[in-house]
Design an enzyme around this catalytic site. Sequence first.
Site, mmCIF file in Angstrom:
data_model
loop_
_atom_site.group_PDB
_atom_site.id
_atom_site.type_symbol
_atom_site.label_atom_id
_atom_site.label_comp_id
_atom_site.label_asym_id
_atom_site.label_seq_id
_atom_site.Cartn_x
_atom_site.Cartn_y
_atom_site.Cartn_z
ATOM 1 N N SER A 188 -5.230 9.670 -10.305
ATOM 2 C CA SER A 188 -6.514 10.060 -9.732
ATOM 3 C C SER A 188 -6.398 11.151 -8.671
ATOM 4 O O SER A 188 -7.413 11.709 -8.265
ATOM 5 C CB SER A 188 -7.210 8.840 -9.119
ATOM 6 O OG SER A 188 -6.453 8.333 -8.055
ATOM 7 N N HIS A 205 -6.503 7.905 -1.900
ATOM 8 C CA HIS A 205 -7.527 8.919 -2.141
ATOM 9 C C HIS A 205 -7.746 9.745 -0.871
ATOM 10 O O HIS A 205 -7.166 9.456 0.177
ATOM 11 C CB HIS A 205 -8.838 8.260 -2.591
ATOM 12 C CG HIS A 205 -8.843 7.902 -4.052
ATOM 13 N ND1 HIS A 205 -9.819 7.155 -4.641
ATOM 14 C CD2 HIS A 205 -7.967 8.201 -5.060
ATOM 15 C CE1 HIS A 205 -9.557 7.002 -5.929
ATOM 16 N NE2 HIS A 205 -8.431 7.614 -6.205
ATOM 17 N N ASP A 222 -15.798 7.094 -4.107
ATOM 18 C CA ASP A 222 -15.197 5.778 -4.375
ATOM 19 C C ASP A 222 -16.148 4.602 -4.172
ATOM 20 O O ASP A 222 -15.697 3.459 -4.180
ATOM 21 C CB ASP A 222 -13.979 5.580 -3.454
ATOM 22 C CG ASP A 222 -12.813 6.429 -3.882
ATOM 23 O OD1 ASP A 222 -12.926 7.087 -4.922
ATOM 24 O OD2 ASP A 222 -11.780 6.428 -3.172
#
Lengths: 235, 174
Positions: A97, A139, A178
């Site tokens: 990701s 992330h 997210d």
Amino acid sequence: MEGPEANPSCSEVLTPSSALPRAEATRTALGWFWFRVRTCFGQGDAATQKLEQRSFVQRLLPLCTLVLTLCLAFTLWRALVLWTYSESPVVVVLSGSMEPGIHRGDILFLYNRTAAERPLRVGDMVVYSLRDRSLPIIHRIIEVHRRASESIGDGTRASNSSILEYFLTKGDNNFGDDRGLYPADKKWLLRSDVIGRVIFTIPKVGMLTILMNTHKWLKYALIGLLSLTLLFISE
Amino acid sequence: MVASTWRQRLTSYAATCFFWFLILLALQVALDAVRTARCPQITVKNFGGRILGFHGNLPRASETAFLSIDMEADFQPVWRGTYRQLYVFIVAESKNASSQVTLWDKVVGSRDSRVIRLIGERAKYPLRAFPNETLRGNSITMRLHYMVMPYVGLYQRRVALGSADLTFHENAST
């Protein structure tokens, strides 16, 4: 003078059937391995007779080395935890990701001390954990809001600090943010959810960890191999 | 003197090579970090923004603004072969820096052009007001940031010189 008769103490151990000529035994890989095992336990050929003269304490030395090595590794790990203030200062990336910047199998080093002059900012890559997910997520922060008091009515209130920090994250390779990953009652990440900020990378070294998690037998084989190597290396 | 076997020699050579590989890698990483820190700052030219749309009315819904951005920056002077990519992003900050929101981002890889030119480019991410707060009557400052992401080593982030201000009027319509 060579051979079992040269050393009476050895002749008690070595019998014609158990004595292995080195050249004969080390012809194949399996033969070499078996030869080393027998040598370690005092059943080698005449060239390794000195090993059999070791005392009980001397024979325990390889085991002590192994235990000390494990203790040293554990101590270094705990020191790293203290220095970085992060519960897991080294993580392996399991998903794509964050590609193309961070690939699967990359090792990341985290730092979780945030002084007043260097708080978490937009653009920082963080590793955070959520209560519904067993694995932490890596992330990038795309929104930061600092507020003096709890001013929103959702499940993100969980701090005694006078300044609350609210974060929103997104994977570089993902289309949306997210919020879909967070629990239903949570719209923002809090500082307490963050395990650490990514500061350093080593590519692909973590693939071994991923392979070991995928194939359990590989993990046990490697642990066994490392232990045997440590035992034999002291010779 | 005990003659060493070929296995011992091989192990010794391998260990020595691995040791020196690690030393050289550590030196390269340290040198790279210092060079990155000493790189000249990027200057942004023609930096500006416009409000394309404004949605939401308090207290029923959060306010959201859609912006367009003009900007020109050349990252060639800071690029090095040891970089995997540069993560370039434009951040909108409120006056007291209590809120920071990413408006636009781009990954500059080794094969991409290092000159970024945005003319009326629609912001990738909307500017959302924090819940129960308003954008009306407030102003933001846009700045260009970039993060150096090497193959091996430290991640470092820098801010480019130059900024652009944008004010939301009290009577901004939805």
